[in-house]
Structures are given as structure tokens and as C-alpha cells.
Design a protein around this motif. Structure first.
Motif, PDB file in Angstrom:
ATOM      1  N   TYR A  34       2.729  11.296  -0.582  1.00 50.90           N
ATOM      2  CA  TYR A  34       3.843  11.002   0.305  1.00 50.90           C
ATOM      3  C   TYR A  34       3.476  11.096   1.774  1.00 50.90           C
ATOM      4  O   TYR A  34       3.984  10.332   2.587  1.00 50.90           O
ATOM      5  CB  TYR A  34       5.024  11.931  -0.006  1.00 50.90           C
ATOM      6  N   ASP A  35       2.593  12.021   2.118  1.00 57.22           N
ATOM      7  CA  ASP A  35       2.202  12.155   3.515  1.00 57.22           C
ATOM      8  C   ASP A  35       1.479  10.904   4.003  1.00 57.22           C
ATOM      9  O   ASP A  35       1.706  10.430   5.109  1.00 57.22           O
ATOM     10  CB  ASP A  35       1.364  13.411   3.743  1.00 57.22           C
ATOM     11  N   LEU A  36       0.608  10.342   3.175  1.00 58.80           N
ATOM     12  CA  LEU A  36      -0.096   9.108   3.555  1.00 58.80           C
ATOM     13  C   LEU A  36       0.872   7.926   3.633  1.00 58.80           C
ATOM     14  O   LEU A  36       0.765   7.089   4.528  1.00 58.80           O
ATOM     15  CB  LEU A  36      -1.216   8.809   2.567  1.00 58.80           C
ATOM     16  N   ALA A  37       1.804   7.868   2.685  1.00 62.06           N
ATOM     17  CA  ALA A  37       2.794   6.789   2.694  1.00 62.06           C
ATOM     18  C   ALA A  37       3.637   6.864   3.961  1.00 62.06           C
ATOM     19  O   ALA A  37       3.848   5.850   4.634  1.00 62.06           O
ATOM     20  CB  ALA A  37       3.678   6.861   1.455  1.00 62.06           C
ATOM     21  N   ALA A  38       4.107   8.067   4.305  1.00 61.55           N
ATOM     22  CA  ALA A  38       4.922   8.229   5.505  1.00 61.55           C
ATOM     23  C   ALA A  38       4.143   7.848   6.755  1.00 61.55           C
ATOM     24  O   ALA A  38       4.659   7.150   7.629  1.00 61.55           O
ATOM     25  CB  ALA A  38       5.441   9.668   5.605  1.00 61.55           C
ATOM     26  N   GLU A  39       2.899   8.281   6.826  1.00 61.37           N
ATOM     27  CA  GLU A  39       2.061   7.964   7.987  1.00 61.37           C
ATOM     28  C   GLU A  39       1.882   6.447   8.128  1.00 61.37           C
ATOM     29  O   GLU A  39       2.004   5.895   9.222  1.00 61.37           O
ATOM     30  CB  GLU A  39       0.709   8.650   7.832  1.00 61.37           C
ATOM     31  N   LEU A  40       1.602   5.782   7.034  1.00 62.80           N
ATOM     32  CA  LEU A  40       1.426   4.328   7.048  1.00 62.80           C
ATOM     33  C   LEU A  40       2.720   3.632   7.468  1.00 62.80           C
ATOM     34  O   LEU A  40       2.706   2.745   8.328  1.00 62.80           O
ATOM     35  CB  LEU A  40       0.984   3.839   5.668  1.00 62.80           C
ATOM     36  N   LEU A  41       3.824   4.029   6.875  1.00 63.86           N
ATOM     37  CA  LEU A  41       5.106   3.383   7.160  1.00 63.86           C
ATOM     38  C   LEU A  41       5.575   3.652   8.585  1.00 63.86           C
ATOM     39  O   LEU A  41       6.152   2.766   9.226  1.00 63.86           O
ATOM     40  CB  LEU A  41       6.150   3.840   6.140  1.00 63.86           C
ATOM     41  N   MET A  70       0.822  -1.174   0.000  1.00 65.43           N
ATOM     42  CA  MET A  70       0.000   0.000   0.000  1.00 65.43           C
ATOM     43  C   MET A  70       0.880   1.257   0.000  1.00 65.43           C
ATOM     44  O   MET A  70       0.590   2.226  -0.694  1.00 65.43           O
ATOM     45  CB  MET A  70      -0.929  -0.005   1.209  1.00 65.43           C
ATOM     46  N   ALA A  71       1.956   1.225   0.775  1.00 67.99           N
ATOM     47  CA  ALA A  71       2.847   2.388   0.837  1.00 67.99           C
ATOM     48  C   ALA A  71       3.476   2.663  -0.521  1.00 67.99           C
ATOM     49  O   ALA A  71       3.599   3.818  -0.925  1.00 67.99           O
ATOM     50  CB  ALA A  71       3.934   2.169   1.884  1.00 67.99           C
ATOM     51  N   ARG A  72       3.862   1.606  -1.238  1.00 67.31           N
ATOM     52  CA  ARG A  72       4.432   1.810  -2.579  1.00 67.31           C
ATOM     53  C   ARG A  72       3.404   2.445  -3.498  1.00 67.31           C
ATOM     54  O   ARG A  72       3.740   3.289  -4.331  1.00 67.31           O
ATOM     55  CB  ARG A  72       4.933   0.489  -3.160  1.00 67.31           C
ATOM     56  N   THR A  73       2.141   2.084  -3.368  1.00 68.39           N
ATOM     57  CA  THR A  73       1.076   2.690  -4.174  1.00 68.39           C
ATOM     58  C   THR A  73       0.947   4.168  -3.844  1.00 68.39           C
ATOM     59  O   THR A  73       0.826   5.003  -4.740  1.00 68.39           O
ATOM     60  CB  THR A  73      -0.260   1.971  -3.931  1.00 68.39           C
ATOM     61  N   TYR A  74       0.973   4.503  -2.560  1.00 68.13           N
ATOM     62  CA  TYR A  74       0.897   5.908  -2.164  1.00 68.13           C
ATOM     63  C   TYR A  74       2.081   6.694  -2.720  1.00 68.13           C
ATOM     64  O   TYR A  74       1.921   7.830  -3.178  1.00 68.13           O
ATOM     65  CB  TYR A  74       0.858   6.059  -0.648  1.00 68.13           C
ATOM     66  N   LEU A  75       3.275   6.095  -2.678  1.00 67.93           N
ATOM     67  CA  LEU A  75       4.444   6.781  -3.222  1.00 67.93           C
ATOM     68  C   LEU A  75       4.283   6.997  -4.723  1.00 67.93           C
ATOM     69  O   LEU A  75       4.595   8.068  -5.238  1.00 67.93           O
ATOM     70  CB  LEU A  75       5.715   5.980  -2.946  1.00 67.93           C
ATOM     71  N   ALA A  76       3.801   5.997  -5.418  1.00 61.46           N
ATOM     72  CA  ALA A  76       3.606   6.108  -6.865  1.00 61.46           C
ATOM     73  C   ALA A  76       2.561   7.171  -7.200  1.00 61.46           C
ATOM     74  O   ALA A  76       2.666   7.861  -8.214  1.00 61.46           O
ATOM     75  CB  ALA A  76       3.210   4.759  -7.446  1.00 61.46           C
ATOM     76  N   ASP A  77       1.562   7.297  -6.354  1.00 60.63           N
ATOM     77  CA  ASP A  77       0.501   8.296  -6.563  1.00 60.63           C
ATOM     78  C   ASP A  77       0.881   9.676  -6.024  1.00 60.63           C
ATOM     79  O   ASP A  77       0.065  10.592  -6.050  1.00 60.63           O
ATOM     80  CB  ASP A  77      -0.798   7.852  -5.881  1.00 60.63           C
ATOM     81  N   ARG A  78       2.109   9.791  -5.525  1.00 61.64           N
ATOM     82  CA  ARG A  78       2.624  11.044  -4.964  1.00 61.64           C
ATOM     83  C   ARG A  78       1.831  11.510  -3.736  1.00 61.64           C
ATOM     84  O   ARG A  78       1.687  12.700  -3.490  1.00 61.64           O
ATOM     85  CB  ARG A  78       2.686  12.135  -6.024  1.00 61.64           C
TER      86      ARG A  78
END
Length: 105
Positions: free
Chosen positions: A11-18, A1-9
Motif C-alpha cells: 500500500y505504501d508503494l501504491a500510495a506513493e505512485l498515485l 501498476m498501482a492496482r498491482t501494488y494494492l493487490a500485493d498489499r
């Protein structure tokens, strides 16, 4: 899921998840999983301008050489990007070359 957030730019959601998965990744006992989580988090931090956090996290990628090539690519990318941000272009070049090698494996 984090890789998907990173791909979709997103980044705040990806960082929060990670960040939220840190304890789970460490508790799994799988160093590869923790290094992957950390590498993705570093990329998110860099995109968010959280440079000091990215630089502090890069030390946790030690041992990535033993990871499968698919995961090693993320660690090498994070190492290369942080080296570039620190102005160490030689280290960044070496790390980017390793990204290419790992990706072609």
C-alpha cells in the motif's frame, strides 16, 4: 501498476505512485482517470491508516456515476469503505450494493 501494488498489499508503494501522478491525471482533462486514481489512493490510505487523508479525498469522486462500469466499481468501493469508517452503515450498504451492480454490468 498501482492496482498491482494494492493487490500485493504494498500500500505504501501504491500510495506513493498515485500521489505522484496527481498532476498528470488532472492535466489529462479526463475526469474518469482522476477519479480512478483518487479511488485507488483512498483504498491505499485506508489500509495505511491514513484516515483523514482518505476522508478528504472522497469528495473528489463526484461525477463517478458517468464513468464506465469498470472504473465506477473503484469509486463506489472507496465511497462504501469511507462511509463504513465514518460509521454510516446505511450509506455504506447503498454504496456496496452499487459496487455489485456496477461489477455485474
Amino acid at each position: 501498476m498501482a492496482r498491482t501494488y494494492l493487490a500485493d498489499r504494498r500500500y505504501d508503494l501504491a500510495a506513493e505512485l498515485l500521489e505522484g501522478e496527481a498532476d498528470s491525471a488532472v492535466a489529462s482533462g479526463l475526469g474518469t482517470l482522476e477519479r480512478l486514481r483518487r479511488a485507488l489512493l483512498i483504498v491505499a490510505y485506508l489500509h495505511l491508516g491514513r484516515l483523514s487523508e482518505a476522508m478528504n479525498a472522497v469528495g473528489g469522486l463526484e461525477g463517478h456515476e458517468r464513468d464506465p462500469a469498470d472504473f465506477r466499481v473503484y469509486s463506489q468501493e472507496a465511497i462504501a469503505l469511507t462511509a463504513m469508517m465514518q460509521g454510516d452503515l446505511r450509506a455504506a450498504s447503498v454504496a456496496f450494493n452499487e459496487v455489485v451492480q456496477a461489477a455485474s454490468s
